[in-house]
Design an enzyme around this catalytic site. Structure first.
Site, short mmCIF file in Angstrom:
data_model
loop_
_atom_site.label_atom_id
_atom_site.label_comp_id
_atom_site.label_asym_id
_atom_site.label_seq_id
_atom_site.Cartn_x
_atom_site.Cartn_y
_atom_site.Cartn_z
N ASP A 75 31.38 10.19 75.50
CA ASP A 75 31.21 8.98 76.31
C ASP A 75 32.44 8.08 76.17
O ASP A 75 32.33 6.85 76.10
CB ASP A 75 29.93 8.22 75.91
CG ASP A 75 29.55 7.15 76.92
OD1 ASP A 75 30.11 7.15 78.03
OD2 ASP A 75 28.68 6.31 76.60
N ASN A 120 31.44 7.05 87.81
CA ASN A 120 31.41 5.60 88.07
C ASN A 120 32.82 5.00 88.13
O ASN A 120 33.15 4.04 87.45
CB ASN A 120 30.57 4.87 87.00
CG ASN A 120 31.12 5.03 85.59
OD1 ASN A 120 31.87 5.96 85.31
ND2 ASN A 120 30.77 4.11 84.70
N HIS A 158 21.64 8.68 82.48
CA HIS A 158 21.89 7.58 81.55
C HIS A 158 20.55 6.86 81.44
O HIS A 158 20.19 6.09 82.32
CB HIS A 158 23.00 6.67 82.11
CG HIS A 158 23.11 5.35 81.43
ND1 HIS A 158 24.17 5.03 80.61
CD2 HIS A 158 22.31 4.26 81.44
CE1 HIS A 158 24.01 3.79 80.15
NE2 HIS A 158 22.89 3.30 80.64
N ASP A 199 25.76 7.96 85.91
CA ASP A 199 26.03 7.39 84.59
C ASP A 199 26.88 6.12 84.65
O ASP A 199 27.80 6.00 85.45
CB ASP A 199 26.72 8.39 83.68
CG ASP A 199 26.97 7.78 82.30
OD1 ASP A 199 26.03 7.21 81.73
OD2 ASP A 199 28.11 7.83 81.83
N HIS A 241 38.53 0.43 77.35
CA HIS A 241 38.59 -0.93 77.90
C HIS A 241 39.84 -1.63 77.39
O HIS A 241 40.26 -1.43 76.25
CB HIS A 241 37.36 -1.74 77.48
CG HIS A 241 36.12 -1.35 78.21
ND1 HIS A 241 35.97 -1.52 79.57
CD2 HIS A 241 34.98 -0.76 77.78
CE1 HIS A 241 34.78 -1.08 79.94
NE2 HIS A 241 34.16 -0.60 78.88
N PHE A 281 30.78 -2.90 77.66
CA PHE A 281 30.20 -1.82 76.85
C PHE A 281 31.19 -0.65 76.78
O PHE A 281 31.83 -0.31 77.78
CB PHE A 281 28.93 -1.29 77.52
CG PHE A 281 27.73 -2.20 77.42
CD1 PHE A 281 27.01 -2.28 76.24
CD2 PHE A 281 27.30 -2.93 78.52
CE1 PHE A 281 25.87 -3.08 76.15
CE2 PHE A 281 26.17 -3.74 78.46
CZ PHE A 281 25.46 -3.82 77.26
N ASN A 293 26.85 1.35 75.34
CA ASN A 293 25.54 1.49 75.95
C ASN A 293 25.22 2.96 76.18
O ASN A 293 25.92 3.60 76.96
CB ASN A 293 25.51 0.74 77.28
CG ASN A 293 24.11 0.56 77.80
OD1 ASN A 293 23.15 0.99 77.19
ND2 ASN A 293 24.00 -0.04 78.98
N PHE A 339 37.47 8.39 82.55
CA PHE A 339 38.93 8.27 82.60
C PHE A 339 39.38 7.18 83.60
O PHE A 339 40.57 7.02 83.83
CB PHE A 339 39.58 9.62 82.90
CG PHE A 339 39.71 10.52 81.67
CD1 PHE A 339 39.30 10.09 80.42
CD2 PHE A 339 40.27 11.78 81.78
CE1 PHE A 339 39.42 10.90 79.30
CE2 PHE A 339 40.41 12.61 80.65
CZ PHE A 339 39.98 12.17 79.42
N ARG A 340 38.42 6.48 84.18
CA ARG A 340 38.72 5.27 84.99
C ARG A 340 39.62 5.53 86.18
O ARG A 340 40.27 4.60 86.67
CB ARG A 340 39.37 4.18 84.11
CG ARG A 340 38.67 3.87 82.79
CD ARG A 340 37.32 3.25 82.99
NE ARG A 340 36.75 2.76 81.73
CZ ARG A 340 35.44 2.70 81.50
NH1 ARG A 340 34.57 3.08 82.44
NH2 ARG A 340 34.99 2.23 80.37
ZN LIG Z 1 26.01 6.25 80.03
#
Ligand SMILES: [Zn+2]
Length: 438
Positions: free
Chosen positions: A320, A109, A194, A167, A324, A338, A293, A78-79
């Site tokens: 996943d 991440n 991952h 991940d 973007h 990705f 990815n 969810f950035r």
């Molecule tokens: Zn991943």
């Protein structure tokens, strides 16, 4: 116009009764599957069955519809914090409830990465204010996802982490992976990988095969995934713990999981809808919107994943979801980011497995509810008395076309744009409250 309401910013009153009438109630865990009524009081399921009634309840007629536990998507990006121009907790969760999802697990991440108690406090406090569904999250395995020093797993569990993963990146260092299993073992949380050997990926951008040759771009070989999975399982066997393989894409990695499970190792695996619904030929049609990815693989891999779903080897389906913005995707295949968005297309794309006779409805829903819940030790994904009323009402026969421009997500990067599908969520309920109605 669809209706949206926040479940926690304005919670339902504790004595409010809602009666879902004439629904086909399916609880994948117990196998319960009968037409009847379900009564919620406040944020809880009070009762359900053929003879349940209530005189003073709000009535929702569910004739012809399936009432199931709200879906649980154990892998979303969810950035938030850090890249709110692509997605944030508000837009991501709004997109999720349109897809019938009532709980998501965010990946760590973000920027900053989710490796401190402070970042978990932020998630908890902000999601209570702005989120349409329940927000959970993995914590990083290593500090700053640098792959070197373990994060403070104990305090991260206390802060709410449902497991650990780096991940976005693999843990390349086998010794770090060993320590991660050792430390997480006592916490009874999964270490989720991952699986990608970055040396074997060697800057590849799509699957290594006929399509990458035809397009003249560098490919990512199947062994990039499987050698890491084989290594992780060898470490798991030696030191114990719990392993979860994120977004499996190859027949080889799946076979490694099969052997590990046969040995009795504590390993689970999830697959993303795009990996079982599409193969790498889709890159020729969707371009960078089919770049993620791990990449879309060959038809043989896709069929192996379908068989893994059918046989029960694959435990869960997770999206996943990786939003973007246009500038990140309007590039060459090599340079584009990705990832694809997924929360609004997960249910309809997965329902094809039911319509095609691959899985029963119960087994399919289990992979997006109770099975997913078990991986993250989440006490949801079931319909039972006293459970929190997280529910989805599904119209199995609703025929429609996926239009990425209509997504509630801030991002529209989907290879499923224009796909004709059958079935969708028509109402999503979180903590007793309808948060989305078509
Ligand atoms: Zn991943």
């Amino acid at each position: 116009m669809s209706k949206f309401e926040l479940p926690y910013a304005q919670p339902i009153s504790a004595d409010k009764k809602v009666l879902y009438k004439n629904a086909r109630i399916i609880d994948p865990e117990s196998g319960y599957d009968k037409v009847g009524q379900l009564l919620t009081i406040g944020d809880k399921i009070f009762d359900f069955g053929e003879n349940v009634s209530a005189s003073d309840a709000e009535i929702i007629d569910c004739k012809g519809l399936v009432l199931a536990p709200g879906l649980i998507d154990i892998q979303v990006h969810f950035r938030d914090p850090g890249q709110s121009h692509k997605e944030d907790l508000n837009s991501g969760s709004k997109s999720a409830v349109v897809g019938g999802i009532t709980t998501v697990v965010c990946q760590p991440n973000t920027s900053p990465t989710l490796d401190s108690v402070l970042t978990f406090d932020y998630l908890r406090l902000k999601s209570r204010e702005v989120a349409y569904c329940n927000i959970r999250a993995y914590a990083c395995i290593t500090k700053g996802m640098k792959g070197e020093e373990l994060a403070d797993m104990n305090s991260l569990k206390e802060a709410g982490a449902v497991g650990f993963t780096d991940d976005g990146l693999p843990v390349m260092n086998a010794n770090v992976m060993r320590r991660a299993f050792e430390y997480s073992k006592n916490l009874n949380l999964v270490v989720a990988q991952h699986a990608e050997d970055l040396n074997l990926t060697n800057k590849g951008c799509i699957n290594e095969g006929r399509v990458s040759l035809e397009l003249g771009v560098r490919g990512i070989p199947n062994i990039s995934e499987s050698v890491i999975v084989e290594r992780d399982l060898a470490i798991l066997e030696a030191v114990g713990g719990r392993y979860h393989l994120l977004h499996v894409s190859t027949a080889e990695a799946l076979d490694a999981i099969r052997r590990a499970k046969a040995k009795g190792l504590n390993a689970t695996v999830e697959v993303s809808p795009h990996h079982f619904a599409l193969n790498d030929e889709q890159v020729l049609k969707s371009g960078t919107n089919a770049k993620m990815n791990p990449p879309l693989r060959s038809e043989a891999d896709r069929l192996a994943l379908i068989e893994g779903l059918r046989s029960g080897l694959i435990d869960a389906i997770a999206t996943d979801h990786a939003p973007h913005d246009l500038p990140s995707k309007e590039k060459s295949l090599e340079e584009a980011s990705f990832g694809i968005v997924g929360v609004e297309s997960m249910l309809p794309i997965s329902l094809n497995l039911f319509h095609d006779g691959v899985l029963s409805l119960r087994d399919l829903l289990a992979k997006m509810t109770c099975n997913a819940a078990k991986i993250i030790n989440f006490d949801g994904g079931v319909i039972k008395k006293g459970a929190r009323a997280d529910l989805v009402l599904i119209d199995l026969n609703h025929e429609w076309e996926i239009q990425s421009k209509d997504f509630q997500s801030k991002s529209k990067n989907s290879p499923f744009d224009g796909f004709k599908v059958k079935g969708r969520a028509v109402r999503t309920v979180v903590a007793g409250k309808t948060v989305y109605e078509i």
